[in-house]
Scaffold this motif. Structure first.
Motif, PDB file in Angstrom:
ATOM      1  N   MET A  54       2.183  -6.030  -3.303  1.00  0.00           N
ATOM      2  CA  MET A  54       2.217  -7.160  -4.196  1.00  0.00           C
ATOM      3  C   MET A  54       2.809  -6.746  -5.550  1.00  0.00           C
ATOM      4  SD  MET A  54       1.509 -10.358  -4.506  1.00  0.00           S
ATOM      5  CE  MET A  54       0.467 -10.582  -3.096  1.00  0.00           C
ATOM      6  N   ILE A  55       2.347  -5.600  -6.039  1.00  0.00           N
ATOM      7  CA  ILE A  55       2.841  -5.125  -7.338  1.00  0.00           C
ATOM      8  C   ILE A  55       4.328  -4.802  -7.241  1.00  0.00           C
ATOM      9  CG2 ILE A  55       2.652  -3.232  -9.004  1.00  0.00           C
ATOM     10  CD1 ILE A  55      -0.416  -3.377  -8.511  1.00  0.00           C
ATOM     11  N   ARG A  56       4.725  -4.192  -6.115  1.00  0.00           N
ATOM     12  CA  ARG A  56       6.148  -3.903  -5.915  1.00  0.00           C
ATOM     13  C   ARG A  56       6.978  -5.187  -5.891  1.00  0.00           C
ATOM     14  NH1 ARG A  56       6.381  -0.332  -0.887  1.00  0.00           N
ATOM     15  NH2 ARG A  56       4.240  -0.152  -1.425  1.00  0.00           N
ATOM     16  N   GLU A  57       6.449  -6.199  -5.233  1.00  0.00           N
ATOM     17  CA  GLU A  57       7.158  -7.482  -5.164  1.00  0.00           C
ATOM     18  C   GLU A  57       7.255  -8.095  -6.556  1.00  0.00           C
ATOM     19  OE1 GLU A  57       9.236 -10.789  -3.809  1.00  0.00           O
ATOM     20  OE2 GLU A  57       8.987  -8.780  -2.970  1.00  0.00           O
ATOM     21  N   GLY A  58       6.198  -8.002  -7.337  1.00  0.00           N
ATOM     22  CA  GLY A  58       6.231  -8.502  -8.703  1.00  0.00           C
ATOM     23  C   GLY A  58       7.288  -7.795  -9.532  1.00  0.00           C
ATOM     24  N   ARG A  59       7.343  -6.480  -9.392  1.00  0.00           N
ATOM     25  CA  ARG A  59       8.362  -5.717 -10.142  1.00  0.00           C
ATOM     26  C   ARG A  59       9.765  -6.125  -9.698  1.00  0.00           C
ATOM     27  NH1 ARG A  59       4.956  -0.444  -9.497  1.00  0.00           N
ATOM     28  NH2 ARG A  59       3.719  -0.543 -11.387  1.00  0.00           N
ATOM     29  N   ARG A  60       9.955  -6.305  -8.387  1.00  0.00           N
ATOM     30  CA  ARG A  60      11.255  -6.702  -7.862  1.00  0.00           C
ATOM     31  C   ARG A  60      11.696  -8.036  -8.455  1.00  0.00           C
ATOM     32  NH1 ARG A  60      13.644  -9.810  -4.624  1.00  0.00           N
ATOM     33  NH2 ARG A  60      11.843 -10.878  -3.796  1.00  0.00           N
ATOM     34  N   GLN A  61      10.718  -8.908  -8.709  1.00  0.00           N
ATOM     35  CA  GLN A  61      11.013 -10.224  -9.276  1.00  0.00           C
ATOM     36  C   GLN A  61      11.166 -10.174 -10.788  1.00  0.00           C
ATOM     37  OE1 GLN A  61       8.013 -13.066  -8.099  1.00  0.00           O
ATOM     38  NE2 GLN A  61       8.264 -12.590  -5.922  1.00  0.00           N
ATOM     39  N   GLY A  62      10.876  -9.034 -11.386  1.00  0.00           N
ATOM     40  CA  GLY A  62      10.965  -8.922 -12.830  1.00  0.00           C
ATOM     41  C   GLY A  62       9.754  -9.476 -13.554  1.00  0.00           C
ATOM     42  N   VAL A  63       8.661  -9.675 -12.808  1.00  0.00           N
ATOM     43  CA  VAL A  63       7.430 -10.166 -13.424  1.00  0.00           C
ATOM     44  C   VAL A  63       6.850  -9.058 -14.275  1.00  0.00           C
ATOM     45  CG1 VAL A  63       5.073 -10.965 -12.974  1.00  0.00           C
ATOM     46  CG2 VAL A  63       6.963 -11.757 -11.522  1.00  0.00           C
ATOM     47  N   GLU A  64       6.506  -9.392 -15.503  1.00  0.00           N
ATOM     48  CA  GLU A  64       5.889  -8.401 -16.384  1.00  0.00           C
ATOM     49  C   GLU A  64       4.415  -8.281 -15.996  1.00  0.00           C
ATOM     50  OE1 GLU A  64       5.002  -7.674 -21.067  1.00  0.00           O
ATOM     51  OE2 GLU A  64       6.809  -8.783 -20.519  1.00  0.00           O
ATOM     52  N   LEU A  65       4.134  -7.273 -15.198  1.00  0.00           N
ATOM     53  CA  LEU A  65       2.772  -7.081 -14.722  1.00  0.00           C
ATOM     54  C   LEU A  65       1.924  -6.426 -15.802  1.00  0.00           C
ATOM     55  CD1 LEU A  65       3.635  -5.892 -11.126  1.00  0.00           C
ATOM     56  CD2 LEU A  65       2.699  -8.102 -11.781  1.00  0.00           C
ATOM     57  N   LYS A  66       0.701  -6.841 -15.853  1.00  0.00           N
ATOM     58  CA  LYS A  66      -0.239  -6.296 -16.831  1.00  0.00           C
ATOM     59  C   LYS A  66      -0.612  -4.872 -16.441  1.00  0.00           C
ATOM     60  CE  LYS A  66      -2.114 -10.903 -16.786  1.00  0.00           C
ATOM     61  NZ  LYS A  66      -3.153 -11.701 -16.150  1.00  0.00           N
ATOM     62  N   PRO A  67      -0.945  -4.041 -17.419  1.00  0.00           N
ATOM     63  CA  PRO A  67      -1.373  -2.678 -17.089  1.00  0.00           C
ATOM     64  C   PRO A  67      -2.600  -2.650 -16.167  1.00  0.00           C
ATOM     65  CG  PRO A  67      -0.970  -2.890 -19.441  1.00  0.00           C
ATOM     66  CD  PRO A  67      -0.863  -4.259 -18.848  1.00  0.00           C
ATOM     67  N   ASP A  68      -3.389  -3.733 -16.196  1.00  0.00           N
ATOM     68  CA  ASP A  68      -4.599  -3.755 -15.379  1.00  0.00           C
ATOM     69  C   ASP A  68      -4.407  -4.515 -14.060  1.00  0.00           C
ATOM     70  OD1 ASP A  68      -4.423  -6.313 -16.424  1.00  0.00           O
ATOM     71  OD2 ASP A  68      -6.564  -6.453 -16.883  1.00  0.00           O
ATOM     72  N   SER A  69      -3.184  -4.635 -13.576  1.00  0.00           N
ATOM     73  CA  SER A  69      -2.932  -5.357 -12.332  1.00  0.00           C
ATOM     74  C   SER A  69      -3.699  -4.764 -11.161  1.00  0.00           C
ATOM     75  CB  SER A  69      -1.439  -5.385 -12.012  1.00  0.00           C
ATOM     76  OG  SER A  69      -0.755  -6.142 -12.981  1.00  0.00           O
ATOM     77  N   THR A  70      -3.721  -3.448 -11.058  1.00  0.00           N
ATOM     78  CA  THR A  70      -4.481  -2.801  -9.990  1.00  0.00           C
ATOM     79  C   THR A  70      -5.965  -3.080 -10.171  1.00  0.00           C
ATOM     80  OG1 THR A  70      -2.816  -1.077  -9.759  1.00  0.00           O
ATOM     81  CG2 THR A  70      -4.992  -0.593  -8.867  1.00  0.00           C
ATOM     82  N   HIS A  71      -6.420  -3.047 -11.401  1.00  0.00           N
ATOM     83  CA  HIS A  71      -7.828  -3.333 -11.690  1.00  0.00           C
ATOM     84  C   HIS A  71      -8.179  -4.758 -11.233  1.00  0.00           C
ATOM     85  CE1 HIS A  71     -11.375  -4.259 -14.210  1.00  0.00           C
ATOM     86  NE2 HIS A  71     -11.666  -2.997 -13.962  1.00  0.00           N
ATOM     87  N   ILE A  72      -7.284  -5.700 -11.470  1.00  0.00           N
ATOM     88  CA  ILE A  72      -7.507  -7.081 -11.036  1.00  0.00           C
ATOM     89  C   ILE A  72      -7.644  -7.136  -9.518  1.00  0.00           C
ATOM     90  CG2 ILE A  72      -6.390  -9.346 -10.808  1.00  0.00           C
ATOM     91  CD1 ILE A  72      -5.246  -8.838 -13.678  1.00  0.00           C
ATOM     92  N   ALA A  73      -6.738  -6.456  -8.814  1.00  0.00           N
ATOM     93  CA  ALA A  73      -6.766  -6.458  -7.349  1.00  0.00           C
ATOM     94  C   ALA A  73      -8.046  -5.841  -6.803  1.00  0.00           C
ATOM     95  CB  ALA A  73      -5.553  -5.707  -6.807  1.00  0.00           C
ATOM     96  N   MET A  74      -8.581  -4.863  -7.525  1.00  0.00           N
ATOM     97  CA  MET A  74      -9.750  -4.136  -7.028  1.00  0.00           C
ATOM     98  C   MET A  74     -11.086  -4.723  -7.481  1.00  0.00           C
ATOM     99  SD  MET A  74      -8.424  -1.753  -5.238  1.00  0.00           S
ATOM    100  CE  MET A  74      -9.230  -0.185  -5.125  1.00  0.00           C
TER     101      MET A  74
END
Length: 187
Positions: free
Chosen positions: A1-21
């Motif tokens: 999911m994070i990879r897909e977000g990066r591919r789309q140019g979405v500015e992911l938050k530093p806590d994206s993994t934290h959100i998922a977990m």
């Protein structure tokens, strides 16, 4: 999911993994929370990949044997894990005999947050840092992260141990740990 977000140019938050977990979210809900747009084909692909990953989960052989040994000696066992919600049911299915489960996606916090260790102790009706009523044991934890499974638990009175499957550490497998716990309880 994070990879897909990066591919789309979405500015992911530093806590994206934290959100998922730490949030009990489906794959689609996680995409929405992170601001990642999924086409129908990408959604299907990610669901297939997630399903394949979840279905491939197998316990380490020493885990089953160690739990059986501990249970045979009347020792309570539980799982405390940083885990995304799609993996929880599979872990519960594999390890049905546990006395407690503290998963980060249910607890809303990740190890080494002290509250997740307190949660598993509450579920198992044990008090960290104290001997059980019969004086035969203490609350112990083992895992493959020094920070989360050794140091974090120690901060709340749990004897944390580091499992180093590379053979360089003190404890190399879960059977060795279970034998140590059983021997300690026999004293």
């Amino acid at each position: 999911m994070i990879r897909e977000g990066r591919r789309q140019g979405v500015e992911l938050k530093p806590d994206s993994t934290h959100i998922a977990m730490t949030m009990n979210l489906s794959l689609d809900e996680l995409a929405s929370e992170l601001g990642v747009s999924l086409t129908a084909s990408k959604r299907d692909e990610l669901h297939r990949r997630l399903e394949a990953e979840v279905s491939s989960i197998e316990p380490y052989p020493d885990a089953i044997k160690a739990i059986s040994l501990l249970k045979a000696h009347g020792i309570k066992t539980g799982i405390c894990s940083n885990l995304a919600s799609p993996f929880g049911p599979k872990v519960r299915e594999i390890f049905r005999q546990m006395d407690g489960y503290a998963f980060s996606f249910e607890a809303g916090v990740m190890k080494p947050d002290p509250s997740i260790y307190r949660l598993i102790c509450d579920q198992m009706d044990v008090e960290p840092g104290h001997y059980f009523s019969d004086g035969s044991g203490r609350v112990l934890m083992i895992g493959d992260s020094q920070n989360c499974d050794q140091d974090g638990p120690r901060a709340v009175g749990i004897a944390g141990f580091y499992l180093d499957r590379t053979g360089r550490g003190t404890i190399h497998d879960l059977i060795e740990f279970a034998e140590m716990v059983v021997a300690h309880n026999g004293q």
